[in-house]
Scaffold this motif. Structure first.
Motif, PDB file in Angstrom:
ATOM      1  N   ALA A  65       3.018   5.414  -2.949  1.00 20.11           N
ATOM      2  CA  ALA A  65       2.457   4.164  -2.446  1.00 20.11           C
ATOM      3  C   ALA A  65       2.946   2.987  -3.278  1.00 20.11           C
ATOM      4  O   ALA A  65       3.004   3.058  -4.512  1.00 20.11           O
ATOM      5  CB  ALA A  65       0.942   4.230  -2.462  1.00 20.11           C
ATOM      6  N   HIS A 100       9.287  15.783  -2.658  1.00 18.82           N
ATOM      7  CA  HIS A 100       8.477  14.997  -1.729  1.00 18.82           C
ATOM      8  C   HIS A 100       9.399  14.183  -0.825  1.00 18.82           C
ATOM      9  O   HIS A 100      10.360  13.564  -1.291  1.00 18.82           O
ATOM     10  CB  HIS A 100       7.545  14.050  -2.494  1.00 18.82           C
ATOM     11  CG  HIS A 100       6.435  14.758  -3.204  1.00 18.82           C
ATOM     12  ND1 HIS A 100       5.276  15.153  -2.582  1.00 18.82           N
ATOM     13  CD2 HIS A 100       6.314  15.147  -4.491  1.00 18.82           C
ATOM     14  CE1 HIS A 100       4.486  15.749  -3.448  1.00 18.82           C
ATOM     15  NE2 HIS A 100       5.099  15.767  -4.622  1.00 18.82           N
ATOM     16  N   LEU A 101       9.083  14.171   0.442  1.00 12.50           N
ATOM     17  CA  LEU A 101       9.872  13.410   1.403  1.00 12.50           C
ATOM     18  C   LEU A 101       9.249  12.056   1.709  1.00 12.50           C
ATOM     19  O   LEU A 101       9.886  11.212   2.343  1.00 12.50           O
ATOM     20  CB  LEU A 101      10.027  14.217   2.706  1.00 12.50           C
ATOM     21  CG  LEU A 101      10.750  15.572   2.554  1.00 12.50           C
ATOM     22  CD1 LEU A 101      10.839  16.265   3.906  1.00 12.50           C
ATOM     23  CD2 LEU A 101      12.132  15.383   1.967  1.00 12.50           C
ATOM     24  N   THR A 102       8.017  11.829   1.292  1.00 11.71           N
ATOM     25  CA  THR A 102       7.364  10.535   1.502  1.00 11.71           C
ATOM     26  C   THR A 102       7.299   9.788   0.181  1.00 11.71           C
ATOM     27  O   THR A 102       7.068  10.393  -0.874  1.00 11.71           O
ATOM     28  CB  THR A 102       5.942  10.729   2.054  1.00 11.71           C
ATOM     29  OG1 THR A 102       5.201  11.553   1.143  1.00 11.71           O
ATOM     30  CG2 THR A 102       5.991  11.374   3.431  1.00 11.71           C
ATOM     31  N   PRO A 103       7.497   8.473   0.190  1.00 17.33           N
ATOM     32  CA  PRO A 103       7.510   7.697  -1.058  1.00 17.33           C
ATOM     33  C   PRO A 103       6.111   7.523  -1.643  1.00 17.33           C
ATOM     34  O   PRO A 103       5.102   7.637  -0.927  1.00 17.33           O
ATOM     35  CB  PRO A 103       8.089   6.349  -0.622  1.00 17.33           C
ATOM     36  CG  PRO A 103       7.705   6.240   0.823  1.00 17.33           C
ATOM     37  CD  PRO A 103       7.769   7.632   1.371  1.00 17.33           C
ATOM     38  N   HIS A 149      -0.593  10.501  -9.191  1.00 16.98           N
ATOM     39  CA  HIS A 149       0.703   9.824  -9.198  1.00 16.98           C
ATOM     40  C   HIS A 149       1.640  10.460 -10.231  1.00 16.98           C
ATOM     41  O   HIS A 149       2.807  10.768  -9.943  1.00 16.98           O
ATOM     42  CB  HIS A 149       0.490   8.339  -9.494  1.00 16.98           C
ATOM     43  CG  HIS A 149       1.734   7.514  -9.455  1.00 16.98           C
ATOM     44  ND1 HIS A 149       1.786   6.219  -9.930  1.00 16.98           N
ATOM     45  CD2 HIS A 149       2.984   7.795  -9.003  1.00 16.98           C
ATOM     46  CE1 HIS A 149       3.016   5.757  -9.760  1.00 16.98           C
ATOM     47  NE2 HIS A 149       3.753   6.692  -9.212  1.00 16.98           N
ATOM     48  N   ARG A 157       2.856  13.959  -9.416  1.00 19.86           N
ATOM     49  CA  ARG A 157       3.843  13.878  -8.341  1.00 19.86           C
ATOM     50  C   ARG A 157       5.196  13.417  -8.884  1.00 19.86           C
ATOM     51  O   ARG A 157       6.240  13.959  -8.521  1.00 19.86           O
ATOM     52  CB  ARG A 157       3.356  12.937  -7.248  1.00 19.86           C
ATOM     53  CG  ARG A 157       4.405  12.723  -6.177  1.00 19.86           C
ATOM     54  CD  ARG A 157       3.856  11.977  -4.996  1.00 19.86           C
ATOM     55  NE  ARG A 157       4.942  11.613  -4.094  1.00 19.86           N
ATOM     56  CZ  ARG A 157       4.798  11.358  -2.807  1.00 19.86           C
ATOM     57  NH1 ARG A 157       3.605  11.418  -2.261  1.00 19.86           N
ATOM     58  NH2 ARG A 157       5.827  11.025  -2.063  1.00 19.86           N
ATOM     59  N   GLN A 197      15.567  12.686  -0.256  1.00 17.44           N
ATOM     60  CA  GLN A 197      15.967  12.508   1.133  1.00 17.44           C
ATOM     61  C   GLN A 197      17.279  11.743   1.237  1.00 17.44           C
ATOM     62  O   GLN A 197      18.067  11.962   2.149  1.00 17.44           O
ATOM     63  CB  GLN A 197      14.856  11.774   1.889  1.00 17.44           C
ATOM     64  CG  GLN A 197      14.571  10.368   1.359  1.00 17.44           C
ATOM     65  CD  GLN A 197      13.358   9.778   2.061  1.00 17.44           C
ATOM     66  OE1 GLN A 197      12.223  10.174   1.835  1.00 17.44           O
ATOM     67  NE2 GLN A 197      13.609   8.862   2.937  1.00 17.44           N
TER      68      GLN A 197
END
Length: 420
Positions: free
Chosen positions: A120, A115-118, A357, A360, A51
């Protein structure tokens, strides 16, 4: 006139000599050029999140004029797509249905997932802590164990047989038996696309038979580099270790021993009975002539106890005949964590979170999912029951034998078992 003729003769001879040298040079270093210029998949190793790259697009670079070397690389690289090397071992007949027609229908690998979300923060912190612990213990003198201070070049080739390489996605996996390695081997087969069914790569890990997942011909491991790359093998190992994403999964060392004992000696296993159980029965159970076969032994109710197994592990005679079997060999001897800087350290106790994890991070979670399995699952809370038949001094000596694994991978000292 004579001088001019002689000059032309020397030019022709010199040109012929140079052409001969070039031919000999390419014959000698062609393999080196081939693999040193193999493009490495950039997926798992991103310097910036996707992103951020979208928010701050890079300025277009002015076109560079083609050079002689770039032309050579472009020509060579069209033959060097990852995964096109010849297999080092013969693939089993059931897995080798790769006819000419099947090869024509070959399906290329899927694209990297963005992936656009980090991830955790808790999961990131968990990995940072595990990697920092490894790095600190390998760097200081608070923990000593055989082979800790040797270099990667000092590791014998035969001790690199647990490092599986996937060139398609730039991944290296060090497998540890009794730590979900069957399923991780299945995933490595799916990622490397080394198993084709009707010309199409197998995408379902659980469709890969257990025996096939453990077949050495299905995996390209570091110890096979010498056969394929010759004198360039060790250098290429270092290149891949530097560029690829390296991971392993570990488990509480004592629980892993219990799991190995249950799987290999409480179940009928002819190979392990003949190689190990008969030795234990003769040495520690007063069976001078143990049954010849595992079926006969089980019929008579004869098999080594867990206490016999621990005695076998501590017996100095055991490794005189060869190193520990991989199912109870220490992780530091299998995966060399002080010589190889792992990018991801998974624990079986947090397997589902860690697997999600990792896949990903590798950006392959759109290609494969980690299959959950509870086969032969040994719970850590049953440790005390298993060790209740083992003398206290034996327990303490056994902890010393596996202490590096406990400390390197952050497992608590089992004080209740050690009666502390």
């Amino acid at each position: 006139m004579g001088t001019s003729r002689m000059f032309h003769i020397f030019v022709v001879l010199g040109s012929a000599f140079m052409i001969l040298l070039i031919i000999l040079y390419w014959k000698e270093v062609g393999a080196s050029h081939q693999y040193l210029h193999t493009p490495v998949s950039p997926g798992p190793k991103m310097t910036k999140p996707a992103q951020q790259q979208q928010q701050h697009p890079q300025k277009p670079q002015p076109p560079q004029p083609p050079s002689f070397l770039s032309d050579i690389d472009a020509f060579v690289n069209q033959f060097l797509e990852p995964g096109t090397g010849e297999p080092t071992d013969q693939v089993p007949a059931e897995a080798s249905n790769q006819s000419e027609k099947a090869e024509e229908r070959y399906v290329p690998r899927q694209e990297w997932k963005i992936h656009l979300t980090p991830v955790a923060a808790e999961l990131r912190q968990r990995q940072e802590n595990r990697q920092r612990l490894l790095k600190d213990l390998c760097a200081n003198d608070s923990l000593e164990f055989p082979g800790k201070n040797r270099s990667f070049d000092d590791i014998p080739n035969k001790e690199l047989d647990h490092l599986i390489v996937d060139d398609r996605h730039g991944v290296i996996y060090c497998y540890v038996p009794k730590v979900a390695c069957t399923n991780w081997k299945r995933i490595m087969i799916v990622l490397s696309e080394s198993l084709l069914r009707d010309g199409v790569p197998q995408r379902d890990p659980m469709a890969i038979p257990r025996d096939l997942a453990h077949n050495a011909s299905m995996h390209f491991t570091f110890n096979k580099f010498w056969k394929r790359y010759g004198k360039f093998a060790r250098h290429l190992m270092k290149v891949k270790l530097k560029k690829y994403t390296k991971f392993l999964f570990v488990r509480d060392p004592f629980v892993r021993l219990i799991s190995a004992y249950r799987d290999k000696f409480e179940l009928r296993n002819e190979d392990f009975y003949r190689r190990f159980a008969k030795v234990m029965l003769r040495r520690y159970a007063n069976h001078s002539t143990p049954p010849d076969s595992v079926d006969e032994a089980f019929t008579l109710g004869v098999h080594p106890s867990f206490s016999h197994f621990t005695q076998y592990l501590l017996d100095p005679q055991t490794e005189k005949y060869g190193p520990f079997n991989e199912h109870w060999q220490q992780v530091y001897r299998l995966c060399h964590p002080c010589q190889i800087q792992y990018d991801f350290v998974g624990h079986l106790e947090t397997a589902e979170e860690d697997a999600e994890h990792l896949l990903r991070l590798l950006r392959v979670d759109n290609v494969v999912e980690f299959p959950t399995s509870h086969r032969n699952l040994t719970a850590s809370d049953s440790e005390s029951d298993w060790f209740s038949t083992v003398p206290l001094e034996v327990r303490r000596e056994l902890y010393k034998l596996y202490e590096p694994d406990f400390r390197l991978f952050g497992y608590d000292r089992p004080r209740s078992i050690l009666n502390e």
